[in-house]
Motif scaffolding. Structure first.
Motif, PDB file in Angstrom:
ATOM      1  N   LEU A  79      40.236 128.688  -1.452  1.00  0.00           N
ATOM      2  CA  LEU A  79      38.802 128.972  -1.349  1.00  0.00           C
ATOM      3  C   LEU A  79      38.564 130.280  -0.606  1.00  0.00           C
ATOM      4  CD1 LEU A  79      35.791 128.221  -1.546  1.00  0.00           C
ATOM      5  CD2 LEU A  79      36.078 126.912   0.567  1.00  0.00           C
ATOM      6  N   ALA A  80      39.298 130.474   0.490  1.00  0.00           N
ATOM      7  CA  ALA A  80      39.151 131.704   1.270  1.00  0.00           C
ATOM      8  C   ALA A  80      39.461 132.929   0.413  1.00  0.00           C
ATOM      9  CB  ALA A  80      40.066 131.660   2.486  1.00  0.00           C
ATOM     10  N   TRP A 128      45.304 135.184  -4.873  1.00  0.00           N
ATOM     11  CA  TRP A 128      45.513 133.812  -4.423  1.00  0.00           C
ATOM     12  C   TRP A 128      45.236 132.792  -5.533  1.00  0.00           C
ATOM     13  CZ3 TRP A 128      46.368 134.252   1.099  1.00  0.00           C
ATOM     14  CH2 TRP A 128      47.069 133.147   1.608  1.00  0.00           C
ATOM     15  N   GLU A 129      44.189 133.045  -6.317  1.00  0.00           N
ATOM     16  CA  GLU A 129      43.885 132.136  -7.430  1.00  0.00           C
ATOM     17  C   GLU A 129      45.023 132.105  -8.427  1.00  0.00           C
ATOM     18  OE1 GLU A 129      39.569 131.949  -8.859  1.00  0.00           O
ATOM     19  OE2 GLU A 129      39.640 133.878  -7.830  1.00  0.00           O
ATOM     20  N   LEU A 130      45.681 133.239  -8.592  1.00  0.00           N
ATOM     21  CA  LEU A 130      46.815 133.336  -9.498  1.00  0.00           C
ATOM     22  C   LEU A 130      47.997 132.514  -8.987  1.00  0.00           C
ATOM     23  CD1 LEU A 130      47.894 134.868 -12.031  1.00  0.00           C
ATOM     24  CD2 LEU A 130      48.673 136.650 -10.466  1.00  0.00           C
ATOM     25  N   LEU A 154      43.412 126.539  10.878  1.00  0.00           N
ATOM     26  CA  LEU A 154      42.697 125.413  10.280  1.00  0.00           C
ATOM     27  C   LEU A 154      42.826 125.434   8.757  1.00  0.00           C
ATOM     28  CD1 LEU A 154      39.388 125.332  12.360  1.00  0.00           C
ATOM     29  CD2 LEU A 154      41.165 123.582  12.338  1.00  0.00           C
ATOM     30  N   ALA A 155      42.864 126.654   8.193  1.00  0.00           N
ATOM     31  CA  ALA A 155      42.947 126.794   6.738  1.00  0.00           C
ATOM     32  C   ALA A 155      44.331 126.485   6.202  1.00  0.00           C
ATOM     33  CB  ALA A 155      42.536 128.208   6.325  1.00  0.00           C
TER      34      ALA A 155
END
Length: 290
Positions: A79-80, A128-130, A154-155
Motif C-alpha cells: 500500500l505504501a 513494489w506492485e510489480l 510497523l509496515a
C-alpha cells in the motif's frame, strides 16, 4: 519561486483563521510544487530532497493508524508503495524497468540491489506492485529516525544491527521464513552503505548470500543505473531517467553455508558487469562522462 514563499508567509501569518487540515494540505501542495517551479539549480537541488523527506514523512504519519491495525504485516508496504511512488511526478525522475517478468513471478526470493542514493527507495516504491509480497532489510539506526523509522517498522520493514554481524545473521535467518511461508521477496543492499562515487560497486557483505543459502531461495540481482542527473558537489538535481535492470535469478538449491563467498563473488561480478553496461549506455545516450 518567490510567489510560493509569499503564499506560505501569508498563510502562516493568518493561521488562526485556517483549519489545520486545510493548512497542511496547502503547505503540502506548495512544497511539492517547488521543484517544478524553481528556476534556481541550487534551490531545486535542496527542494527535491526536502520534498522527498516531507512527502514520505507526511504519508507515513497518515498511514500509521492503518499500519497499527496490521502491525508488521508486509502487505502494508505494498500500500505504501502505491501511494509514495507518486512523488516521482514532482521531482522528475523516470524509472524504466527491464525484465520485470522476473520480479513479478510468484515465488519467494532474495533481491540484491546496488545502493547509490536515498532515492533508491523511491525506485523500490515504483516497482513494489510489480514485486508483490516484499519487504526490505535496513540498518537499525533508521528505526530511530522519526517518523519514518517507527512507521516503516510497523509496515513490516526488517532492521538489522550491522555492528553485530552475528546478530544480523540471526535476524535474517528469522525473517527468511517469509520467503517460504508467504512467498515473499526480501530486498537487501549488499554493499551495506550508499555508494557515493558511483564509479564501481562497493565490496559486498555476506549476509544476503548466507540468508539465501539457508532458505535455499533464489537470488534476483537488481541493478540501478547511475544517477547522472544529480551532482552533490555542484548542488544540481535535474530531471532524468534511472534504468532498473533485473537479472536472471540465481538458484541456491544444494548450496551450503561454506559456499556463500563463492555465491557472493558470482553475484558481484554479474551486477558489476551490468552496472558498467548501464553506465556506458547512459554516457552515450546523454553525451556525458560519469
Amino acid at each position: 519561486m518567490k510567489l510560493v514563499f509569499l503564499i506560505l508567509n501569508g498563510m502562516l501569518s493568518t493561521l488562526d483563521t485556517w483549519s489545520w487540515p486545510f493548512a497542511l494540505l496547502v503547505v503540502s501542495i506548495l512544497i511539492l510544487l517547488v521543484p517544478a517551479v524553481s528556476s534556481s539549480a541550487k534551490v531545486r537541488y535542496y527542494s527535491c530532497y526536502i520534498c522527498y523527506v516531507f512527502y514520505v514523512s507526511l504519508m507515513g504519519v497518515l498511514l500509521a493508524p492503518y499500519f497499527l491495525l496490521k502491525a508488521r504485516d508486509i502487505t502494508n508496504l505494498l500500500l505504501a508503495g502505491k501511494i509514495l511512488k507518486n512523488l516521482t511526478k514532482f521531482i522528475g525522475i523516470k524509472w524504466t524497468v527491464r525484465n520485470e517478468q522476473i520480479l513479478s513471478k510468484d515465488r519467494g526470493a532474495v533481491i540484491t540491489a546496488n545502493h547509490q542514493s536515498i532515492l533508491d527507495v523511491l525506485g523500490m516504491f515504483n516497482i513494489w506492485e510489480l514485486m508483490g509480497m516484499c519487504t526490505a532489510v535496513a540498518k537499525k539506526e533508521i528505526l530511530y529516525v522519526p517518523p519514518f523509522g517507527i512507521v516503516a517498522w510497523l509496515a513490516g520493514l526488517v532492521y538489522i544491527d550491522r555492528r553485530n554481524p552475528e546478530s544480523a545473521i540471526q535476524t535474517l535467518k528469522h525473517y527468511s521464513r517469509l520467503i517460504h511461508e508467504l512467498k515473499a521477496k526480501l530486498w537487501l543492499f549488499p554493499e551495506g552503505t550508499r555508494n557515493k562515487t558511483g564509479q564501481q560497486l562497493l565490496p559486498y557483505k555476506r549476509g544476503a548470500f548466507r540468508m539465501a543459502i539457508d532458505a535455499q531461495a533464489p537470488i534476483i540481482p537488481v541493478v540501478f543505473s547511475p544517477y547522472y542527473f544529480i551532482n552533490g558537489r555542484n548542488k544540481t538535481f535535474d530531471r532524468g531517467e534511472i534504468i532498473i535492470s533485473v537479472l536472471e535469478e540465481i538458484p541456491t538449491v544444494g548450496l551450503k553455508p561454506e559456499d556463500s563467498n563463492d555465491l557472493m563473488k558470482q553475484v558481484y561480478e554479474l551486477m558489476s558487469k551490468e552496472y558498467e553496461k548501464l553506465k556506458i549506455e547512459v554516457e552515450e545516450k546523454y553525451q556525458l562522462k560519469i
